[in-house]
Motif scaffolding. Structure first.
Motif, mmCIF file in Angstrom:
data_model
loop_
_atom_site.group_PDB
_atom_site.id
_atom_site.type_symbol
_atom_site.label_atom_id
_atom_site.label_comp_id
_atom_site.label_asym_id
_atom_site.label_seq_id
_atom_site.Cartn_x
_atom_site.Cartn_y
_atom_site.Cartn_z
ATOM 1 N N SER A 1 2.639 1.525 -3.301
ATOM 2 C CA SER A 1 1.707 1.912 -4.359
ATOM 3 C C SER A 1 1.633 3.428 -4.496
ATOM 4 O O SER A 1 1.669 3.974 -5.605
ATOM 5 C CB SER A 1 0.311 1.341 -4.061
ATOM 6 N N THR B 1 0.602 -1.313 -7.013
ATOM 7 C CA THR B 1 -0.859 -1.279 -7.102
ATOM 8 C C THR B 1 -1.384 -2.595 -7.657
ATOM 9 O O THR B 1 -2.344 -3.178 -7.124
ATOM 10 C CB THR B 1 -1.322 -0.103 -7.978
ATOM 11 N N ARG C 1 -5.045 -9.041 -2.660
ATOM 12 C CA ARG C 1 -6.433 -9.023 -2.149
ATOM 13 C C ARG C 1 -7.228 -10.204 -2.705
ATOM 14 O O ARG C 1 -8.029 -10.823 -1.982
ATOM 15 C CB ARG C 1 -7.104 -7.701 -2.498
ATOM 16 N N ASP C 2 -7.021 -10.524 -3.978
ATOM 17 C CA ASP C 2 -7.713 -11.673 -4.571
ATOM 18 C C ASP C 2 -7.301 -12.968 -3.874
ATOM 19 O O ASP C 2 -8.136 -13.832 -3.598
ATOM 20 C CB ASP C 2 -7.387 -11.766 -6.066
ATOM 21 N N ASP D 1 0.836 -1.199 0.000
ATOM 22 C CA ASP D 1 0.000 0.000 0.000
ATOM 23 C C ASP D 1 0.875 1.255 0.000
ATOM 24 O O ASP D 1 0.631 2.207 -0.757
ATOM 25 C CB ASP D 1 -0.925 -0.011 1.214
ATOM 26 N N ALA E 1 -3.553 -5.564 -5.591
ATOM 27 C CA ALA E 1 -4.833 -6.085 -6.078
ATOM 28 C C ALA E 1 -4.782 -7.609 -6.158
ATOM 29 O O ALA E 1 -5.746 -8.300 -5.783
ATOM 30 C CB ALA E 1 -5.153 -5.481 -7.443
ATOM 31 N N GLU E 2 -3.664 -8.137 -6.640
ATOM 32 C CA GLU E 2 -3.500 -9.587 -6.709
ATOM 33 C C GLU E 2 -3.528 -10.204 -5.315
ATOM 34 O O GLU E 2 -4.153 -11.259 -5.098
ATOM 35 C CB GLU E 2 -2.187 -9.924 -7.410
#
Length: 321
Positions: A132, A270, A277-278, A129, A274-275
């Motif tokens: 990012s 970023t 979080r998945d 984070d 996102a990856e």
């Protein structure tokens, strides 16, 4: 004369920052707790060593201090240590930074040995984070390692030391800069082609995650030349080898971050966040709780430290995430 003697407790820097105590000392600078008398708050003051300020490479080290101030000032994120002020006092460059109540990740690693998946992914997610925000303003850190990941007294990550950071448009790494990095976390493209990129930051994050889960870095050598050779010519072993029972999705994610080919990694922090979080959405309770068993490797760093499952206060907060 020691640095402590050069900057004694009680000294005022520029009539504003009163030195309270020394916090840490490195090869380039000493960090002090200080009181900002103007605003009435506790700050950290990072001050260049006297021998560097008076040495033949003074301008180079001054530029590093300025670069750290400029880079950090461009990033607005709770997971990045803020820089408030910068200047020179008695010929020595200094930075005034947010004071972080806590320890760095290296301290926590030394105390705890190995970490659970939950603890590790929390640190990785918060590090990504912060990175990012840096990558979004075209700043790469270039020196991600446990020593530069602070864990505050709430167990939250705050990235520090943007002294090697550069805008991506200027992202090459001089031989001097490479020596200032840490070989165990250097990506192959930095070693081979002098490149510093967002994907290089991700490689270092991946090595750090591997180390948290296993108890040591994937490549170990007393010879830094041998170490960088391994980073260039060998794949980072999949986590499923040293961590039997770890969720394959976690292992695949760390492998994605540590691919040797730069284009095989996520584009930036970023995309990596996102990856992650998945991945996190798919994990079972058992997968979150997984911790490498001490019996998995007789030479495990946790065994060497006599780790028995106890945690420091910061570790306990990580465990409760």
């Amino acid at each position: 004369m020691s640095e402590a003697a050069n900057t004694p407790v009680g000294q005022m820097i520029e009539g504003r920052y009163r030195i309270v105590r020394r916090i840490a000392q490195g090869g380039m600078a000493t960090v002090y707790e200080a009181q900002d008398e103007r605003l009435g708050r506790t700050v950290a003051v990072k001050m260049m060593h006297t021998q560097l300020a008076q040495g033949p490479h003074r301008d180079q080290f001054l530029e590093r201090f300025r670069r750290e101030a400029r880079s950090a000032a461009r990033i607005a994120n709770p997971h990045v240590v803020q820089v408030y002020d910068a200047g020179e006092s008695d010929g020595r460059a200094y930075l005034v930074m947010e004071y972080v109540h806590g320890v760095n990740l290296r301290h926590e690693m030394n105390e705890q040995g190995v970490f659970s998946v939950r603890q590790t992914l929390r640190v990785v997610a918060e590090t990504l984070d912060g990175l990012s925000s840096a990558h979004q303003v075209n700043v790469v850190h270039r020196d991600i390692k446990p020593e530069n990941i602070m864990l505050n007294d709430r167990g939250r990550v705050q990235i520090t030391d943007f002294g090697l950071a550069k805008a991506t448009s200027q992202a090459t790494l001089s031989s001097t800069g490479m020596l200032l990095g840490t070989a165990a976390y250097l990506p192959p493209e930095t070693i081979e082609r002098n490149e510093a990129t967002p994907q290089g930051d991700l490689y270092a994050v991946g090595i750090m995650a591997w180390e948290m889960l296993v108890g040591h870095v994937p490549f170990i050598s007393d010879n830094p030349v041998t170490l960088v050779f391994k980073h260039v010519h060998e794949d980072v072993p999949p986590l499923t080898t040293p961590c039997p029972g770890i969720d394959p999705a976690v292992a695949r994610f760390v492998t994605h971050l540590t691919e040797r080919a730069i284009d095989a990694r996520p584009a930036d922090a970023t995309a990596a966040a996102a990856e992650l979080r998945d991945v996190m959405r798919t994990l079972s309770v058992e997968a979150w709780q997984y911790r490498r068993p001490a019996s998995a490797d007789a030479t495990d760093a946790a065994d060497a430290a006599g780790f028995d499952g106890a945690r420091t206060p910061v570790g306990a907060r990580l465990a409760g995430a």
